[in-house]
Scaffold this active site. Structure first.
Site, PDB file in Angstrom:
ATOM      1  N   ASN A   9       9.896   3.700 -16.488  1.00 36.24           N
ATOM      2  CA  ASN A   9       9.192   4.670 -15.657  1.00 36.24           C
ATOM      3  C   ASN A   9       9.967   5.974 -15.804  1.00 36.24           C
ATOM      4  OD1 ASN A   9       8.011   6.178 -13.665  1.00 36.24           O
ATOM      5  ND2 ASN A   9       8.373   4.712 -12.008  1.00 36.24           N
ATOM      6  N   ARG A  93       5.063   3.058 -17.590  1.00 34.18           N
ATOM      7  CA  ARG A  93       4.205   3.632 -16.550  1.00 34.18           C
ATOM      8  C   ARG A  93       3.737   4.997 -17.048  1.00 34.18           C
ATOM      9  NH1 ARG A  93       5.676   4.657 -10.242  1.00 34.18           N
ATOM     10  NH2 ARG A  93       3.607   5.363  -9.665  1.00 34.18           N
ATOM     11  N   HIS A 181      -1.310   5.887  -7.886  1.00 32.04           N
ATOM     12  CA  HIS A 181      -0.644   4.709  -7.308  1.00 32.04           C
ATOM     13  C   HIS A 181      -1.413   3.425  -7.625  1.00 32.04           C
ATOM     14  CE1 HIS A 181       1.344   7.462  -4.097  1.00 32.04           C
ATOM     15  NE2 HIS A 181       2.249   7.136  -5.005  1.00 32.04           N
ATOM     16  N   ARG A 241       4.885  17.311  -0.522  1.00 28.55           N
ATOM     17  CA  ARG A 241       3.551  17.812  -0.916  1.00 28.55           C
ATOM     18  C   ARG A 241       2.650  17.847   0.313  1.00 28.55           C
ATOM     19  NH1 ARG A 241       2.645  13.296  -5.376  1.00 28.55           N
ATOM     20  NH2 ARG A 241       4.803  12.696  -5.040  1.00 28.55           N
ATOM     21  N   GLU A 379       5.532  -2.163  -8.548  1.00 28.62           N
ATOM     22  CA  GLU A 379       4.786  -1.602  -9.682  1.00 28.62           C
ATOM     23  C   GLU A 379       5.366  -2.085 -11.016  1.00 28.62           C
ATOM     24  OE1 GLU A 379       5.668   1.762  -7.389  1.00 28.62           O
ATOM     25  OE2 GLU A 379       3.758   2.723  -7.829  1.00 28.62           O
TER      26      GLU A 379
END
Ligand code: ADP
Length: 400
Positions: A9, A93, A181, A241, A379
């Site tokens: 990742n 990823r 996601h 964010r 993940e």
């Protein structure tokens, strides 16, 4: 000798990696995980075995990890000292699969070229995700590489969910709501099917609340709606964010504040959310521990938006049977879960205080209309599973 799968990742300043061994029943099991953080600034390699035992923790000379590619060779060299067999495959990823990639794919030069055309859709993340793929393709063309997308799981959305009310030509150019996601939601859907098969067949909202935050509406284990849209800026407020923001605010910042695209991008990705609202931190642990009223405002706003978006997603599902909390905040902050449940009492969410304090996994009170779970996400395991599946059935990797 056991087959091994490396999961990568890669971000702008870090490479996270996890090594899986293919064990009994052809299931991937994590052996160790680590990362190089501070690439190009103050690089450091840290790794731990699955048991928690530290395997590496050292500061690297800057020239050894000045960029993602040099840092990747450090990871590879370190892996060689840990492994007694060559890698069987690498799973990556990749943030964006565009409209076409509806599933993971085995990467060759042609696929890589297609993925590069998606860079404008995710200019901050896609180039970093693709750098190690390109590097391995050049140096080790025989090593199978599988790209797993954050967007793919959401490609079951109906067209209405993916549209903006803007002219058709922009839809055709790919200005759509993609959702992100997806690997986390796919993993949660698979875990929920094991933990609560009846609920997994129903209407469920999953709240992935980490440093990035989004929510996904699942019907029968498939995504029908997501709070994130064209980019990972939309929807819920996050660490740094803003989440949902009137486009007019962006125009105002451009015109009246003299911001340009670069400064606006920095502002929206790094200066807003919980950090901007509190003026203190993006970390929910610090905000929960603070007595500053601005910390309370930021957390109240966060909880309010999670509850509000639940209504929005429940409307997409035309009802709701259950709710799952996951990721850093969702898994570890019982106070936030309780505050969300308090706001959603009208929808039938009632928590068992002891189960909630203990982290579940089932945290709804007996008699609660909604069944509520805390399920840790994984993940990397999802990527390892996809990688193994495509290794076994390479011919099914192609997508539309
Ligand atoms: P990432 O997207 O980086 O994988 P995580 O899912 O690990 O993020 O979530 C990171 C966030 O989780 C942190 O910013 C922090 O706010 C929150 N978090 C982690 N542990 C706790 C805790 N014990 N209580 C409250 N919040 C926590």
């Amino acid at each position: 000798m056991a087959e091994t799968i490396l999961v990568l990742n890669t971000g702008s300043s870090s490479i996270k990696f996890e090594l899986f061994e293919v064990g009994a029943g052809d299931l991937p099991t994590s052996r160790f995980a680590g990362q190089i953080e501070g690439i190009g600034v103050r690089p450091r390699l840290v790794a731990r075995a699955r048991s928690g035992e530290p395997l590496a923790d050292r500061v690297l000379p800057l020239e050894q990890a000045a960029d993602v590619e040099t840092a990747l060779s450090v990871v590879e060299a370190w892996l060689e000292t840990e492994l007694d067999a060559p890698l069987s495959a690498v799973g990556h990823r990749v943030v964006h699969g565009g409209p076409a990639f509806v599933a993971p794919v085995r990467v060759d030069e042609g696929v890589l070229a297609t993925l590069e055309t998606l860079v404008p859709l995710a200019p901050l993340h896609q180039p970093n995700n693709l750098a190690p793929i390109r590097d391995f393709l050049r140096r080790r063309p025989d090593l199978p590489q599988i790209a797993c997308f954050d967007t793919a799981f959401h490609r079951t959305h109906g067209e209405l969910a993916d549209r903006f009310a803007i002219p058709e030509v922009l839809w055709e150019e790919g200005i759509r709501r993609y959702g992100f996601h997806g690997l986390s939601y796919e993993y949660i859907a698979s875990r929920l099917a094991e933990l609560d098969p009846e609920l997994a067949r129903g209407r469920v909202i999953v709240a992935h609340l980490g440093s990035g935050c989004s929510m996904c509406a699942l019907r029968d284990g498939r995504s029908v709606e997501s709070t994130m849209g064209f980019t990972a800026l939309d929807g819920l407020p996050m660490g740094t964010r803003p989440g949902q923001l009137d486009a007019g605010v962006v125009l105002h910042l451009l015109r009246a504040k003299g911001m340009d695209a670069a400064s606006l991008e920095w502002f929206l990705y790094h200066e807003c959310g919980l950090k901007g609202l509190s003026g203190i931190s993006n970390d929910v642990r610090l905000l929960l521990a603070s007595s500053d009223p601005r910390a309370k405002l930021a957390l109240d706003f966060f909880v309010y938006k999670v509850a509000q978006m639940t209504g929005w997603l429940a409307a997409a599902l035309e009802g709701l049977d259950g709710f799952v909390f996951t990721a850093g905040i969702g898994e570890n902050a019982p106070t936030i879960r309780e505050a969300v449940a308090h706001r959603l009492a009208w929808l039938g969410m009632r928590l068992d205080p002891r189960a909630n304090a203990a982290g579940g996994p089932l945290i709804s009170a007996p008699g609660s209309r909604l069944r509520v779970w805390v399920i840790p996400t994984d993940e990397e395991l999802m990527i390892a599973r996809h990688t193994l599946a495509l290794l076994r059935r390479p011919q099914t990797g192609a997508v539309a």
